[in-house]
Scaffold this motif. Structure first.
Motif, mmCIF file in Angstrom:
data_model
loop_
_atom_site.group_PDB
_atom_site.id
_atom_site.type_symbol
_atom_site.label_atom_id
_atom_site.label_comp_id
_atom_site.label_asym_id
_atom_site.label_seq_id
_atom_site.Cartn_x
_atom_site.Cartn_y
_atom_site.Cartn_z
ATOM 1 N N TYR A 237 0.803 -1.226 0.000
ATOM 2 C CA TYR A 237 0.000 0.000 0.000
ATOM 3 C C TYR A 237 0.839 1.280 0.000
ATOM 4 O O TYR A 237 0.381 2.332 -0.437
ATOM 5 C CB TYR A 237 -0.936 0.003 1.220
ATOM 6 C CG TYR A 237 -0.185 -0.156 2.527
ATOM 7 C CD1 TYR A 237 0.237 0.943 3.264
ATOM 8 C CD2 TYR A 237 0.134 -1.425 3.010
ATOM 9 C CE1 TYR A 237 0.956 0.788 4.442
ATOM 10 C CE2 TYR A 237 0.854 -1.589 4.182
ATOM 11 C CZ TYR A 237 1.262 -0.479 4.892
ATOM 12 O OH TYR A 237 1.989 -0.628 6.040
ATOM 13 N N ASN A 339 -2.994 -4.272 1.258
ATOM 14 C CA ASN A 339 -3.188 -3.304 2.348
ATOM 15 C C ASN A 339 -2.843 -3.937 3.684
ATOM 16 O O ASN A 339 -2.809 -5.163 3.825
ATOM 17 C CB ASN A 339 -4.628 -2.778 2.336
ATOM 18 C CG ASN A 339 -4.921 -2.027 1.047
ATOM 19 O OD1 ASN A 339 -4.091 -1.221 0.604
ATOM 20 N ND2 ASN A 339 -6.062 -2.307 0.436
ATOM 21 N N THR A 345 -6.280 -3.539 -2.953
ATOM 22 C CA THR A 345 -6.793 -2.509 -3.852
ATOM 23 C C THR A 345 -6.217 -2.801 -5.228
ATOM 24 O O THR A 345 -5.003 -2.965 -5.364
ATOM 25 C CB THR A 345 -6.347 -1.106 -3.391
ATOM 26 O OG1 THR A 345 -6.821 -0.908 -2.056
ATOM 27 C CG2 THR A 345 -6.901 -0.017 -4.304
ATOM 28 N N ARG A 347 -6.055 -1.347 -9.031
ATOM 29 C CA ARG A 347 -6.337 -0.252 -9.969
ATOM 30 C C ARG A 347 -6.153 -0.769 -11.388
ATOM 31 O O ARG A 347 -5.173 -1.455 -11.676
ATOM 32 C CB ARG A 347 -5.362 0.910 -9.753
ATOM 33 C CG ARG A 347 -5.571 1.678 -8.465
ATOM 34 C CD ARG A 347 -4.561 2.805 -8.395
ATOM 35 N NE ARG A 347 -4.720 3.620 -7.224
ATOM 36 C CZ ARG A 347 -5.546 4.672 -7.150
ATOM 37 N NH1 ARG A 347 -6.271 5.025 -8.193
ATOM 38 N NH2 ARG A 347 -5.627 5.354 -6.043
ATOM 39 N N ASN A 355 -11.879 -2.888 -4.654
ATOM 40 C CA ASN A 355 -11.429 -3.131 -3.284
ATOM 41 C C ASN A 355 -11.885 -4.521 -2.890
ATOM 42 O O ASN A 355 -13.081 -4.818 -2.902
ATOM 43 C CB ASN A 355 -12.015 -2.075 -2.338
ATOM 44 C CG ASN A 355 -11.382 -0.720 -2.605
ATOM 45 O OD1 ASN A 355 -10.156 -0.591 -2.547
ATOM 46 N ND2 ASN A 355 -12.204 0.267 -2.933
#
Ligand SMILES: O=C[C@H](O)[C@H](O)[C@H](O)COP(=O)(O)O
Length: 365
Positions: A237, A339, A345, A347, A355
């Motif tokens: 993260y 995380n 997460t 992208r 998520n």
């Protein structure tokens, strides 16, 4: 901290000058060749078959030639009969939350993106990549024996070999199905800073080589299937930022031809870098030398400048003496960030953000 143990070699190596590996299946054998001893190996040339002859002591091989074992050599028979035990796959022990988050990201990315029909796999560099290899090994020997793995540098080459996977190079396989790699920082548009480990030249070549077909049916890829770019980033993260330069303050890594470094330093200032520096070795007198024999400059830019990383990339790339820039713009298909609470997460290049709660089932997209 995690521990990653390279298995010890089962040989007494002092006399061995070189080792040839026949990789790729469970019955592999290792051939140890002492070049100081005329073993009956013949010198073969890919361009000149007339040059085939016995290699004598102190005789140098011709350029562009390859050694070909002489099947009639009794020595070759002897070394072939020496079975080599399997190398153990890497055993990773995760001891911190950060390491756990890297592992989460790496495993999810492998589960999603390295599918049975993918044959040529690029393996990147950095602290998250051992978990990538770990997960690939977990897919099993049956699927992996058909694959070839392309490293981005010394570290990933060692990982591939230690995991008993077949090693290739990007000059043999300029089209790669999927490359999974780490990053120093990734922005909201999936632009990345890479090269904290000085590997970004090879990493960019492998990222660029990563194109894959997405099958439109269950039978596997066909010519009409969709070609997609499959460069996937995995990280924890701390690398997930809105803009580059937010957390990564060391600057943009720039690989340069050694003799040109002083001029490039000056010119980097002219294009807006604030106090660029030649990267110096730790526990080594002198600069860091990349796997390609080049120097690395770390060139900091303001966060404002890094809001448009493509502009900075173009400016730096135009400087004479620059070999490659550690800005990867619009190259990644997806970035997986583990995380601290065990969630993920993800992208995507199209702007989607997923998520995934801790323990959520990873579904192939
Ligand atoms: O040159 C190194 C690579 O770009 C790495 O992928 C990057 O530095 C991230 O490394 P780490 O995961 O060790 O922070």
């Amino acid at each position: 901290m995690f521990s990653f143990r390279l298995p010890s070699l089962p040989f007494n190596l002092p006399k061995a000058r070189t080792a040839g590996f026949s990789l790729g299946d469970r019955t592999r054998e290792r051939t140890i060749v002492d070049l100081a001893n005329p073993l009956g190996f013949r010198l073969g040339s890919t361009s000149n078959t007339a040059s085939s002859h016995s290699l004598r002591k102190n005789e140098m091989p011709l350029p562009h030639s390859v050694f070909q074992p002489d099947p009639s050599s009794p020595v070759l028979d002897r070394v072939k009969q020496t079975p080599v035990p399997e190398l153990n796959p890497p055993t990773l022990v995760v001891t911190t939350e950060i390491e756990a988050s890297k592992q989460q990201a790496a495993w999810a990315a492998v589960d999603r993106h390295i599918l049975p029909h993918h044959i040529v796999i690029g393996i990147g560099s950095g602290s998250t990549v051992p978990y990538v290899v770990e997960r690939i090994v977990a897919q099993g020997a049956d699927v992996n024996k058909h694959r070839v793995f392309i490293p981005t540098g010394f570290q990933s080459k060692e990982l591939i070999v230690a995991a008993n996977l077949r090693l290739g190079d990007v000059d043999q396989y300029p089209v790669i199905d999927v490359t999974i790699d780490g990053a120093d920082e990734v922005d909201r548009d999936l632009n990345a800073i890479k090269g904290g480990g000085a590997c970004h030249l090879r990493e960019k070549v492998l990222a660029e080589a990563a194109d894959t077909f997405v099958p439109t049916n269950a039978e596997g890829p066909r010519s009409r299937d969709r070609l997609t770019h499959s460069f996937i980033i995995v990280a924890d993260y701390r690398k997930n930022s809105e803009y580059l330069g937010t957390n990564w303050k060391a600057g943009v890594p720039v690989e340069v031809a050694p003799f040109a470094y002083a001029k490039v330093l000056q010119n980097l200032v002219l294009v807006g870098s604030q106090n660029p520096k030649l990267r110096m070795g730790k526990a080594k007198a002198g600069p860091v030398v990349s796997d390609n024999g080049n120097f690395i400059i770390d060139a900091p830019f303001s966060t404002e400048d890094l809001k448009d990383p493509l502009r900075i990339l173009k400016l730096i790339k135009m400087l004479t003496g620059v070999v490659e820039v550690g800005l990867f713009c619009h190259m990644a298909e997806a970035a997986y960030f583990g995380n601290v609470d065990g969630s993920l997460t993800v992208r995507w290049a199209d702007g989607r953000v997923e998520n995934l709660a801790k323990g959520a089932k990873i579904v192939v997209q």
